[in-house]
Each structure stands twice: as structure tokens, then as C-alpha cells.
Design an enzyme around this catalytic site. Structure first.
Site, mmCIF file in Angstrom:
data_model
loop_
_atom_site.group_PDB
_atom_site.id
_atom_site.type_symbol
_atom_site.label_atom_id
_atom_site.label_comp_id
_atom_site.label_asym_id
_atom_site.label_seq_id
_atom_site.Cartn_x
_atom_site.Cartn_y
_atom_site.Cartn_z
ATOM 1 N N ASP A 124 97.680 62.869 22.777
ATOM 2 C CA ASP A 124 96.448 62.976 21.986
ATOM 3 C C ASP A 124 95.596 61.713 21.983
ATOM 4 O OD1 ASP A 124 98.084 61.388 20.439
ATOM 5 O OD2 ASP A 124 97.409 62.260 18.557
ATOM 6 N N GLU A 125 95.841 60.808 22.904
ATOM 7 C CA GLU A 125 95.127 59.535 22.833
ATOM 8 C C GLU A 125 94.888 58.947 24.220
ATOM 9 O OE1 GLU A 125 96.255 56.925 19.418
ATOM 10 O OE2 GLU A 125 96.530 55.449 21.011
#
Length: 387
Positions: A124-125
DNA sequence: TCTGGGGTCCTAGGACCC
DNA sequence: TCTGGGGTCCTAGGACCC
């Protein structure tokens, strides 16, 4: 990405929007029954049918909480039981990594199509180097950041928060300023006013241990950290970490955005439903052990890697961890080989206490293609030496 | 109210080699 | 018989991150 796992679940279950929802725990039969019952009409499932956090009995942690759930103090890495006390009425959904990986791929592809210099930092990053992207400097990067948010949202329905800054360290902190769905820009000249008032723990790389030690010296904020001489930090935190702390507190970070990297290790581990004993639960432990080896081998094959360091990890009932590993002569991705050497590792570790977790790891990885090549070179080297 | 799973990197001692 | 310095690899533990 904002509350990534939870946000992905909300795409499937829009009726949960605005409610406290937590993601965690294993996939349970009742969730599968729910999905089976409603088939592709998941959005029609009435609220009353969803499992609640208070009804969960098991050992696990929250991986993600929606923003409404966070209002109750529930957050990532929190034990389920504690979370259930804080917010018993929260709806609890099991993790579905297959789904999260799909959306992860999707948002990363969008970013890559806009700015090709992207560093993967997990599902998610990411870090993105805007420097040479046409228009990347307009309004200090805000124009490009907005474009990314808009494109990702239109394609996936997911929101993200973006921090723009002269380096990764500051960008990471900036990305936290305006969640969810925010953009924040920290210029070099803003560093002292925007970053120095923050707690040291906000620095990516200062964890609970370092933070406690800093506090014991009366250092609470990044500004206070920055006021300490470099030599003092080195004397108390070591040459490497001390120097790094000093640089971080002054906003100095020259790490590049790394667009490609090879994995170093692959592992599988599992926490048992109840603590197991090596003798008393030998059969069950053996079954789990073999399965972990099979899974790691399958992961290696699927991703095209082989490794030559095989290891195990145990977590005892008192939460102490022991690891053992062994480096072998040939690279392997074979389940039986992994099982054999992992078994030898297991023989070298104390087994009188009850076990909470068992893990199997293969490290020292090489792409399988390179392994074949290395073998071929080794063979030709051997034959050459014969003459 | 006990605390997941998958990773990376660092440190430090010891073996071993030149 | 006693004593170098540099370098690599292996192993165990630990901090930290998503």
C-alpha cells in the site's frame, strides 16, 4: 493508500461505508458461508449478517481499521481482544490478500504510467521520484500529486495521501499530515516549522526501543533531537544509528528512489490456535511444519527463486523468539530438501517450552535462471581444471 | 486484553583464508 | 614459538517497517 485493506473491502461491501470496520483474523467458515449465500450480490448483504468484533474469539491483530473505527482508538497491530473492548460493535472482516494484491498492482501501474521512477514499499505504499517528470515541479508537485490521486480514484475508487518533499524521509512524514485523501508539500525551508515540533517516533526508522531511549534522555521532539550534537548521539546510539539520527533530525536524506530490487528471503510462518508442545503435539506440529516447507517451496517456484540458507523460527509461549539456520552447498527450491534441513535446524533449538509460532525461511536467494547458469559455469570450470 | 505475517537491515562473534 | 592485519562468510538475535 488510505486504510488500504479496509478501503478495498468497502468497495465490495459499500453498505459498510461510514461504519467502524476492522480487518484481521483468519478466514473463517462463516465468512465463506456469507459469500457463498449471496454470491455476487455482496452489496445486498444486510448489516445484521456481518460478524462483529465482539464475537471474535482468537489470537490475532487488527491489520487495518476504517477511520470511523479509529475514532474509538482502534488501530493497526492492536490485539483483537483489546480492540473488541474499545469498539465491540465494529464489523470484523477477514484479510483477503489476493484482492489487496490486485488493487495494489492496479494503483502502482497507474503511478508508473505517470512517473516511471517508483519504489515499491509494500502493498500500500510507494516512493515516487517526480524530479524529471514533465510538470513535476508545477506548484511544488501539487499538480502531479492531484493527477495521481484523481487517476487512481477514477480507476479503483480508492483514495491515497501524498507527501511531496525534497527527500524520502521528509516525504514520508509529509504524507501523514493530511490523511485521508490529502496532499501536503514540505519545502526545505519549511522543515523546522513543520517537522521539528513532531515526536521523534514520527521519523521512519525510530521505533519503540529507540524512542524510549530518546525519551529517557529527555528528547521528545525532532527539534530536541536536532539540538543534540552529532558526537553525543553517536556516543549514545552508536556510530551508524547515531549519525543517522542526527541527519534525520536535520532533514538530511540522500537515499535514491530504488526502482528495482531482488528479494533476499522468502518465508512462511503461522501462529497456532493454541500453544503446542514439541512432544505432546508432535504429529500436529509435524504436519504444520511440512506444510510451511511446501508453501515456501511453492512461493520460490512461483516467483522463480532458489535459496541456499534454510532456517526456522520459533516463538515460545513467553513470546521469546529463537531462530536457527543452515547454509547448504546448492541452491534449492525443493520442498523435501527444505523440509530436511529445516528439520535439522529444529533439532538445534530448545523444545521444552510450549510453542506459539513456527516459521520456515529460505534466504540467500538467487533467481532460478542464474542458478542454472552458475551450475553450468561451475561445470565448465571443473572440466577446465581437469586439463 | 495479550501481542499476525512477510519482509529488510544491522551487529557481533567466530571460522577460515591469504 | 609467537604473533600481523584484512577480508569474507556464517550464524543468532534484534530493531524496524508495511
Amino acid at each position: 493508500m488510505d486504510a488500504f485493506y479496509a478501503s478495498v473491502e468497502l468497495l465490495r461491501y459499500p453498505q459498510l461505508k461510514g461504519l467502524p470496520v476492522v480487518i484481521g483474523g483468519g478466514r473463517r467458515s462463516e465468512d465463506e458461508a456469507l459469500v457463498a449465500k449471496y454470491g455476487d450480490r455482496l452489496a445486498d448483504i444486510p448489516l445484521a449478517e456481518f460478524p462483529l468484533l465482539k464475537d471474535y474469539v482468537g489470537r490475532g491483530v487488527i491489520t487495518t481499521a476504517t477511520y470511523p473505527a479509529r475514532q474509538f482508538g482502534v488501530g493497526s497491530a492492536m490485539g483483537m481482544m483489546k480492540a473488541a473492548r474499545l469498539c465491540p460493535q465494529a464489523i470484523m472482516l477477514p484479510v483477503d490478500f489476493v484482492q489487496y494484491r490486485r488493487f495494489s498492482r492496479q494503483f502502482k501501474d497507474i503511478i508508473l504510467s505517470i512517473a516511471p521512477r517508483m519504489e515499491d514499499r509494500g502493498v500500500d505504499e510507494v516512493y515516487i521520484d517526480f524530479t524529471d517528470v514533465p510538470g513535476g515541479q508545477r506548484e511544488g508537485g501539487r499538480v502531479l500529486a492531484r493527477l495521481m490521486q484523481k487517476t487512481i480514484f477514477e480507476a479503483t475508487g480508492l483514495t491515497c495521501s501524498i507527501g511531496v518533499a525534497p527527500n524520502k524521509q521528509i516525504a514520508k512524514m509529509a504524507s501523514e499530515f493530511n490523511k485521508p485523501n490529502g496532499i501536503s508539500i514540505v519545502h526545505e525551508s519549511d522543515f523546522e516549522t513543520m517537522i521539528w515540533p513532531l515526536a521523534c517516533r514520527k521519523i521512519n526508522g525510530v521505533g519503540p526501543k529507540a524512542d524510549a531511549k530518546l525519551k529517557s534522555h529527555g528528547i521528545e521532539t525532532i527539534g530536541q533531537l536536532a539540538a543534540k550534537p552529532r558526537d553525543w548521539l553517536i556516543a549514545h546510539f552508536g556510530k551508524s544509528y547515531g549519525a543517522w539520527l542526527h541527519a534525520a533530525a536535520h532533514g538530511r536524506d540522500d537515499r535514491p528512489v530504488v526502482t528495482e530490487s531482488e528479494p533476499v528471503s522468502m518465508s512462511r510462518e503461522t501462529t497456532f490456535d493454541r500453544d503446542l508442545h514439541a512432544v505432546h503435539d508432535k504429529a500436529e506440529l509435524g504436519r504444520i511444519f511440512t506444510e510451511l516447507c511446501v508453501q515456501v517451496a511453492a512461493d520460490l517456484k512461483r516467483k522463480g527463486y532458489a535459496g541456499k540458507t534454510i532456517g526456522i523460527k520459533l516463538r515460545y509461549d513467553d513470546f521469546k523468539i529463537a531462530t536457527r539456520d543452515q547454509t547448504i552447498d546448492d541452491y534449492t527450491q525443493d520442498a523435501a530438501t527444505i523440509r530436511r534441513f529445516a528439520g535439522l535446524c529444529l533439532k538445534r533449538v530448545p523444545l521444552h517450552k510450549r510453542l506459539r509460532l513456527l516459521g520456515v525461511r529460505v534466504g540467500n536467494l538467487l533467481p532460478q535462471d542464474d542458478v542454472e547458469q552458475a551450475k553450468a559455469e561451475q561445470r565448465s570450470g571443473e572440466s577446465a581444471s581437469l586439463f
